[in-house]
Each structure stands twice: as structure tokens, then as C-alpha cells.
Write an enzyme that holds these catalytic residues in place. Structure first.
Site, PDB file in Angstrom:
ATOM      1  CB  CYS A  84      -0.973  -0.034   1.184  1.00  0.00           C
ATOM      2  SG  CYS A  84      -2.278   1.176   1.029  1.00  0.00           S
ATOM      3  CG  HIS A 229      -3.769  -3.555   2.972  1.00  0.00           C
ATOM      4  ND1 HIS A 229      -2.787  -3.154   3.842  1.00  0.00           N
ATOM      5  CD2 HIS A 229      -4.318  -2.432   2.483  1.00  0.00           C
ATOM      6  CE1 HIS A 229      -2.753  -1.836   3.891  1.00  0.00           C
ATOM      7  NE2 HIS A 229      -3.665  -1.361   3.065  1.00  0.00           N
ATOM      8  CD  GLU A 231      -1.636  -6.353   5.293  1.00  0.00           C
ATOM      9  OE1 GLU A 231      -1.252  -6.693   4.145  1.00  0.00           O
ATOM     10  OE2 GLU A 231      -1.845  -5.167   5.602  1.00  0.00           O
ATOM     11  CG  ASP A 290     -24.924  -7.535  17.814  1.00  0.00           C
ATOM     12  OD1 ASP A 290     -26.110  -7.183  17.835  1.00  0.00           O
ATOM     13  OD2 ASP A 290     -24.139  -7.220  16.912  1.00  0.00           O
ATOM     14  CG  ASP A 458     -27.784   1.790  16.504  1.00  0.00           C
ATOM     15  OD1 ASP A 458     -27.065   2.045  17.488  1.00  0.00           O
ATOM     16  OD2 ASP A 458     -27.481   0.945  15.648  1.00  0.00           O
TER      17      ASP A 458
HETATM   18  O1  1PR Z   1     -22.947   3.443  21.009  1.00  0.00           O
HETATM   19  O2  1PR Z   1     -20.595   3.585  20.186  1.00  0.00           O
HETATM   20  O3  1PR Z   1     -21.135   2.261  22.249  1.00  0.00           O
HETATM   21  O4  1PR Z   1     -21.811   1.490  19.947  1.00  0.00           O
HETATM   22  C1  1PR Z   1     -22.717   0.512  20.307  1.00  0.00           C
HETATM   23  C2  1PR Z   1     -22.809  -0.405  19.114  1.00  0.00           C
HETATM   24  O5  1PR Z   1     -23.538  -1.583  19.482  1.00  0.00           O
HETATM   25  C3  1PR Z   1     -23.554   0.230  17.973  1.00  0.00           C
HETATM   26  O6  1PR Z   1     -22.949  -0.193  16.749  1.00  0.00           O
HETATM   27  C4  1PR Z   1     -24.960  -0.357  18.081  1.00  0.00           C
HETATM   28  O7  1PR Z   1     -25.526  -0.524  16.778  1.00  0.00           O
HETATM   29  C5  1PR Z   1     -24.691  -1.720  18.682  1.00  0.00           C
HETATM   30  N1  1PR Z   1     -25.747  -2.160  19.574  1.00  0.00           N
HETATM   31  C6  1PR Z   1     -26.037  -1.646  20.773  1.00  0.00           C
HETATM   32  N2  1PR Z   1     -27.052  -2.351  21.336  1.00  0.00           N
HETATM   33  C7  1PR Z   1     -27.373  -3.316  20.452  1.00  0.00           C
HETATM   34  C8  1PR Z   1     -28.429  -4.337  20.658  1.00  0.00           C
HETATM   35  O8  1PR Z   1     -28.688  -5.159  19.764  1.00  0.00           O
HETATM   36  N3  1PR Z   1     -29.035  -4.312  21.846  1.00  0.00           N
HETATM   37  N4  1PR Z   1     -26.517  -3.968  18.192  1.00  0.00           N
HETATM   38  C9  1PR Z   1     -26.544  -3.212  19.341  1.00  0.00           C
HETATM   39  C10 1PR Z   1     -27.089  -3.452  17.072  1.00  0.00           C
HETATM   40  C11 1PR Z   1     -27.020  -4.269  14.887  1.00  0.00           C
HETATM   41  C12 1PR Z   1     -26.212  -5.389  14.408  1.00  0.00           C
HETATM   42  C13 1PR Z   1     -27.084  -6.552  14.002  1.00  0.00           C
HETATM   43  C14 1PR Z   1     -27.765  -6.257  12.685  1.00  0.00           C
HETATM   44  C15 1PR Z   1     -28.035  -7.507  11.885  1.00  0.00           C
HETATM   45  N5  1PR Z   1     -27.389  -4.543  16.213  1.00  0.00           N
HETATM   46  O9  1PR Z   1     -25.407  -5.742  15.431  1.00  0.00           O
HETATM   47  O10 1PR Z   1     -26.206  -7.586  13.804  1.00  0.00           O
HETATM   48  O11 1PR Z   1     -28.939  -5.570  13.003  1.00  0.00           O
HETATM   49  O12 1PR Z   1     -28.871  -8.349  12.592  1.00  0.00           O
HETATM   50  P1  1PR Z   1     -29.700  -9.491  11.802  1.00  0.00           P
HETATM   51  O13 1PR Z   1     -28.901  -9.903  10.585  1.00  0.00           O
HETATM   52  O14 1PR Z   1     -29.817 -10.618  12.801  1.00  0.00           O
HETATM   53  O15 1PR Z   1     -30.994  -8.888  11.426  1.00  0.00           O
HETATM   54  P2  1PR Z   1     -21.621   2.774  20.930  1.00  0.00           P
END
Ligand code: 1PR
Length: 620
Positions: A84, A229, A231, A290, A458
Site C-alpha cells: 500500500c 493488503h 495480509e 454482537d 441505529d
Molecule cells: O454506542 O458507540 O457504544 O456502539 C454501540 C454499538 O452496538 C452500535 O454499533 C450499536 O448498533 C450496537 N448495539 C447496541 N445495542 C445493540 C443491541 O442489539 N441491543 N446492536 C446493538 C445493534 C445491529 C447489528 C445486528 C444487525 C443484523 N445490532 O449488530 O447484527 O442488526 O442483525 P440481523 O442480521 O440478525 O438482522 P456505541
């Protein structure tokens, strides 16, 4: 093991060299870090991985006195592998920092990609950085095809991961001189423009981004360098590194032959625009994990339904869903061909991101066995340790980069930063003049490059009461850009939404707190702050299996020029075809269907390929 040539890595202190170190260790080779001038003499092979900015690399080389030592090493004919920026510093200059000279080994300039392209006579947006898996290889054929060495065939049949805004662009006249035939192949075309001649002896492979062509690998004598990249390019990238590590220093050193390199022409494949605009990038498939600590403190992979991660059960104690161990699951996705892996730490930190060791360990362990881009989100913000020590978002991000993450994802902090911007502007849009340079997005983007900063959004649908005849007059004008009229909706659920209207309100703290900011305001605001990519979730679609929220994604895609990762709601491989076709999203993310093994990543890629969408070929 027979004598292993002394391998050194030159690290000038930016970006993520850990993944290169992990790759070399994975391949069974030892290496040392260049510490002082004598190391250049001891080195029998040298790798220079460059991440971040050209200016930073050149300044660091000059202030550390390594500029001359590196040039001397290269001129000595000993094997050099540049990655790169490690390739770009070989050139004479870069538009990225016009007043700083490069090493000048290759008498040619590095220039910036254009952020627009032309498709069937109309102008289309082209996101910069060029970030992702490029499938548009052209090899640089020598005049007699028999001399195309096996190495180039390997290069041409694999896809590698690129992330850069500048490149050794080739003269646009190449595009016009190569005629496009039906299947996108084209006649050979020799290098035409005078300025391109200078690169003739170095250009080894050519790639295409949109209609721009650029040199993706240079190879001449002891020099081999690639813009991508290796790697981070999965098994194909490890193969490329292994071949170079295996080769004897003699076979890689300056070729003794003084005969001029054979007359060269190259095969240029124009975009086959009959299938619509393909910019050369594969449709990226991201596996998302997650992660949170369960009730007895272990870090597990969980999954929400509209962000509620607890089991649906009548009994009072609703367990946190536990879908597996973070590193194990991520490793499975890597082997199944995921193009990227994202960890989202959804626990609000009890102590602080840096003291919350388990998450740093998860990234460190994952980076040792996963060789595609890793994103880590959750808690990337200014924090204070329990003992009162303040920790900046930049410091928290730095700890994750040093553990092997390529990108950090910022959620809540980004909302607060853009709200701050909006509070200063009059017309409800974020404006340049109010930037402070102090937000996490700005400081991390400045320090590690925009491509290292993802903003996770979100949003929640807020339905408007359309029974009042004048509902639209009463609707807040600043949120109009985020308003969808049900009758014009494109998502599959549009029938049940006839006559309705809604807008997308942003939330923080994992969807729990709604804020007076809509998804278009936030997307434009974070782009202005310097984010390199948007991870666009949907609280409504999360875990629903109802398909991606196409209306939401199109709103954001049309509002910004940075790449968008569409997330939430995937229920089948066809949902991926639909989101790539209907929205032009650069990447699509899923979690639940992969964790529950309802759909495999290979199924998704096979379906996409059958429907004519370019995917990364992943020869496992
Ligand atoms: O606010 O900077 O501390 O970041 C928190 C991060 O955690 C953010 O990216 C927020 O979207 C994520 N988050 C917080 N709470 C949740 C929760 O689910 N209770 N996850 C969460 C958000 C989104 C994806 C999920 C997709 C696909 N979930 O993680 O995987 O929606 O899901 P699917 O394919 O099953 O439909 P900060």
C-alpha cells in the site's frame, strides 16, 4: 528448517502492522523489526507495510533518517516487498501531499481517484476511498503469452482487498483505445500516453476502479510492491506472501540481465456496462457479532430482536441469548468466506474500554487467525477510568488498532457530535465552519485515516399520523429529507404501508434513547466530520428476517459519498441480491441467519454470483 533469510519489517508507527506480523507468523516465518541503520545491513529481505498517509510515511522516514537507509537498501538489490503506502513511497510524488517527495525509484506520480464516473453516458458517484475486494484484474502480458509467468496467473485469478484514495493512475486514453466487446473483454491496447511509458518497466498488474485504471502491483528486479493488503486478503493474500517469503533472496534480487524488458502490451477489460454500472468492487458480505457479557460475566455472542437480546420466555429470568464464543464464531465466518468481520460490544462498559480487557483480547485473538478486515465497535468514545484517568476516544481506538483491528465503529458518540454541530447551524444542516477537530471521529480519522472510522447508525421508524389533512404542513421541515411516503416505498413490506408515512429517527445507547436527529442529518454530519464508512442498522428490521429496509438505505446512499454497509433484517440469500440491486450499497451485513446456521455465507455468494453480482472468489 534450512537457513531462513533474515527478514525485517520496517514499521514507521502508523496503522495496523500487527496483522502483517500475524500473517508472517501464521506462515511459519520469523522476523525482526528495523530498529537502527545496522538492521538494514543485516536484513536479507525487507517488508515495508504502509497504512495511513503518504506524508506521514515520508516525514517519518526523513525525521528518523531511514529515508537514505531505505533507498540504499533498495539500490543494493536486496528483496523489497512494499504494501500500500509501502508501494506508493517508491514513486516520485503523491497528490496527497504535493510538497513532499517520494523515494523516486519509480519516476511516476501518485494521483487521487476521481469521485465520479461515467456509465452509459451519464455521470455516477464513485465512492472514494476505493475500499473493498477488487475483481477487475488485468494482467500485464508480455508480448509472447508463454512468458506470462505462473505468478501473474495466480494474481489474476484471485481478488485482493484494497483501501486507498490515491493510486498510480494510468492515462485515461487507455480506456478509449481499448474497445469494449460484449462480454467485457477488450482488445489488447499498448500504452499510449508518453507519461505512462515511464511506468512500463514497473507495471506488473493493472486493476480498474470505475473507468480509471491503476497499477495494482509493481515488479522489477528486487522490487515487488502491491497497492492492496495481502495480509487482509484472506487465503489468496497469505499465498502471495508465502510465495515471496519462500523464494530465495537470490531469485528475488536484482536480475542480472541487462537486456531491455520485452515489448509489453496489456489486456484491458472495460466494465461490461450492459449489466449496469460495476465499479470493479465485489459485493462485500460482512458477518457481525454482537458481543456482551452474560449474567455471569463471560463474553458471549448474542443477537437482538429489535435490539432486545434477552430470550423470549415467560419465566422472569430472561437469559441473555448466547449464540457462541466470539473468536470461534468469527473464525468460522472467515473460513466460510466472509469478506469482513465486525464485533460490536453492546455492553455499556462497567469500567472502561481499556480496562475492559476481554474485548481487547477478543480482537487480539481474532486478528491472529482472521486475515480479512476486522471492525470493532462499542464504547469508542472519550471515557474516564474508575480511578479518574481520562481516556480519549483516540486512545481507546489506538488500543484496538494495536490489537489488530482495522476499523473502529462509533455509535452513540457520533450522534452527540453531530447534534452539537447542528445546534450551532441555522438551517438544520451540519456545517464545515463549526467543526472543532476535537470529536472522536475527527481525531481518529486524522490519526489513522478516514478508512479506519466507521459510524454505526441505529435508526427507528417513526410513523406520522396522516389522518389529518394538513399533516405534512405540521411535519418538522428539518426532518423532511428523512420522510418516506408509504405509497412510494420500495421495501417488500410496502403493501402494509399504503397510506402511511414515516421518518427515521436516530437513537443512542443501543436503540434505547431516541434523539431529535434524523438519519439523513446524521449521515451527512458524520461524513463532514471525516467518517470513512457508515454501518446502517435498522432497529425495526433487526432480527426480523423481513429483508433489508431498502427505503432507509436509499435515503442514506443518496445523501453521502462514502461507502455504506447495509445491516438488519437479512432472512435469505435473495435478501442480499435485493439490497445490492435496489440500493447500490457497497456491503451487506448479517448476524442472526449466520449464527443460527440458517444461511451460509457461501450460499449468499453463490446466489449473488448466479444473479450476476460480482463477489470475491475465495479459493479456500
Ligand atoms: O454506542 O458507540 O457504544 O456502539 C454501540 C454499538 O452496538 C452500535 O454499533 C450499536 O448498533 C450496537 N448495539 C447496541 N445495542 C445493540 C443491541 O442489539 N441491543 N446492536 C446493538 C445493534 C445491529 C447489528 C445486528 C444487525 C443484523 N445490532 O449488530 O447484527 O442488526 O442483525 P440481523 O442480521 O440478525 O438482522 P456505541
Amino acid at each position: 528448517k534450512e537457513h531462513q533469510p533474515k527478514l525485517y519489517i520496517l514499521d514507521y508507527g502508523a496503522g495496523n502492522v500487527r496483522s502483517l506480523a500475524n500473517s508472517i507468523k501464521k506462515l511459519g516465518y520469523e522476523f525482526e523489526w528495523i530498529n537502527d541503520e545496522s538492521d538494514f545491513d543485516k536484513a536479507e529481505k525487507l517488508i515495508f507495510p504502509g497504512v495511513g498517509a503518504f506524508a506521514q510515511a515520508m516525514t517519518s522516514l526523513k525525521t528518523s533518517g531511514r529515508y537514505e537507509q531505505l533507498l540504499k537498501y533498495i539500490k543494493s538489490g536486496k528483496p523489497y516487498f512494499g504494501i500500500c503506502i509501502g508501494m506508493q513511497v517508491l514513486f516520485e510524488s503523491s497528490e496527497e501531499s504535493p510538497d513532499i517527495k517520494g523515494l523516486g525509484v519509480i519516476p511516476y506520480p501518485i494521483k487521487k481517484f476521481s469521485n465520479q464516473d461515467e456509465c452509459n453516458g451519464e455521470l455516477v458517484k464513485k465512492t472514494v476511498p476505493h475500499m473493498g475486494w477488487n475483481t477487475s484484474w488485468k494482467s500485464y502480458q508480455t508480448s509472447t503469452s508463454s512468458s506470462t509467468d505462473e505468478e501473474k496467473l495466480m494474481l489474476e485469478n484471485e481478488d485482493y482487498y484494497f483501501v486507498h484514495s490515491y493510486a498510480a493512475l494510468l492515462d485515461p486514453s487507455l480506456a478509449s483505445s481499448a474497445s469494449t466487446s460484449s462480454e467485457g473483454e477488450s482488445s489488447t491496447s499498448s500504452i499510449t500516453a508518453q507519461e505512462t511509458l515511464a511506468i512500463k518497466d514497473f507495471a506488473y498488474t493493472i486493476s480498474r476502479y470505475g473507468s480509471e485504471r491503476f497499477v495494482s502491483c509493481v515488479k522489477k528486479d528486487n522490487i515487488f510492491a502491491c497497492q492492496f493488503h495481502p495480509e487482509k486478503s484472506g487465503p489468496a493474500g497469505l499465498d502471495l506472501l508465502r510465495r515471496w517469503l519462500e523464494a530465495s533472496p537470490e531469485s528475488l534480487s536484482a536480475s542480472k540481465s541487462t537486456s531491455p524488458s520485452p515489448e509489453r502490451t496489456w489486456q484491458i477489460r472495460n466494465p461490461d456496462q450492459s449489466r449496469g454500472y460495476t465499479n470493479g468492487l465485489a459485493s462485500r458480505i460482512v458477518a457481525c457479532l454482537d458481543v456482551r457479557s452474560n449474567d455471569n460475566g463471560d463474553l458471549v455472542v448474542t443477537k437482538g430482536d429489535q435490539y432486545d437480546v434477552r430470550e423470549k420466555s415467560s419465566s422472569s429470568s430472561r437469559e441473555v441469548r448466547n449464540l457462541g464464543k466470539p473468536v470461534e464464531l468469527a473464525r468460522r465466518y472467515y473460513l466460510e468466506g466472509a469478506d469482513e468481520v465486525a464485533f460490536l460490544n453492546i455492553t455499556s462498559f462497567r469500567s472502561s474500554a481499556l480496562l475492559d480487557q476481554p474485548m481487547l483480547d477478543v480482537v487480539r485473538n481474532a486478528a491472529e487467525t482472521i486475515f480479512v478486515p476486522l471492525t470493532i465497535g462499542g464504547g469508542i468514545k472519550d471515557t474516564v477510568d474508575p480511578d479518574g484517568t481520562p481516556r480519549s476516544a483516540l486512545e481507546v481506538a489506538g488500543a484496538y488498532f494495536r490489537s489488530g483491528a482495522d476499523k473502529v465503529s462509533i455509535g452513540s458518540e457520533a450522534v452527540l457530535a453531530v447534534e452539537e454541530l447542528l445546534s450551532k447551524s441555522k438551517n438544520g444542516q451540519a456545517e464545515e465552519q463549526f467543526l472543532t477537530g476535537k470529536t472522536g471521529i475527527e481525531t481518529i480519522s486524522k490519526g489513522y485515516g478516514a478508512q479506519a472510522v466507521v459510524v454505526s447508525i441505529d435508526p427507528k421508524r417513526v410513523y406520522v399520523d396522516t389522518t389529518q389533512s394538513n399533516w405534512k404542513e405540521n411535519f418538522p421541515s428539518k426532518h423532511l429529507p428523512s420522510l418516506i411516503i408509504g405509497d412510494e416505498a420500495t421495501s417488500r413490506t410496502k403493501d402494509e404501508e399504503k397510506g402511511k408515512a414515516w421518518w427515521y429517527q436516530c437513537t443512542i445507547s443501543g436503540g434505547r434513547d431516541v434523539r431529535d436527529i434524523d438519519v439523513v442529518q446524521l449521515a451527512k454530519g458524520v461524513e463532514l466530520l471525516g467518517a470513512g464508512e457508515i454501518l446502517l442498522n435498522s432497529v425495526d428490521r433487526d432480527g426480523s428476517g423481513k429483508g433489508f429496509d431498502l427505503d432507509l438505505i436509499n435515503l442514506v446512499k443518496n445523501a453521502v459519498s462514502i461507502p455504506v454497509v447495509s445491516s438488519s433484517g437479512a432472512g435469505s440469500p435473495d435478501d442480499f441480491v435485493e439490497v445490492f440491486r435496489e440500493t447500490g450499497t457497497e456491503a451487506a451485513l448479517a448476524a442472526g441467519i449466520f449464527h443460527r446456521k440458517e444461511v451460509g455465507i457461501e450460499d449468499v455468494k453463490k446466489t449473488l454470483e448466479e444473479k450476476g453480482l460480482p463477489v470475491r472468489r475465495c479459493a479456500l
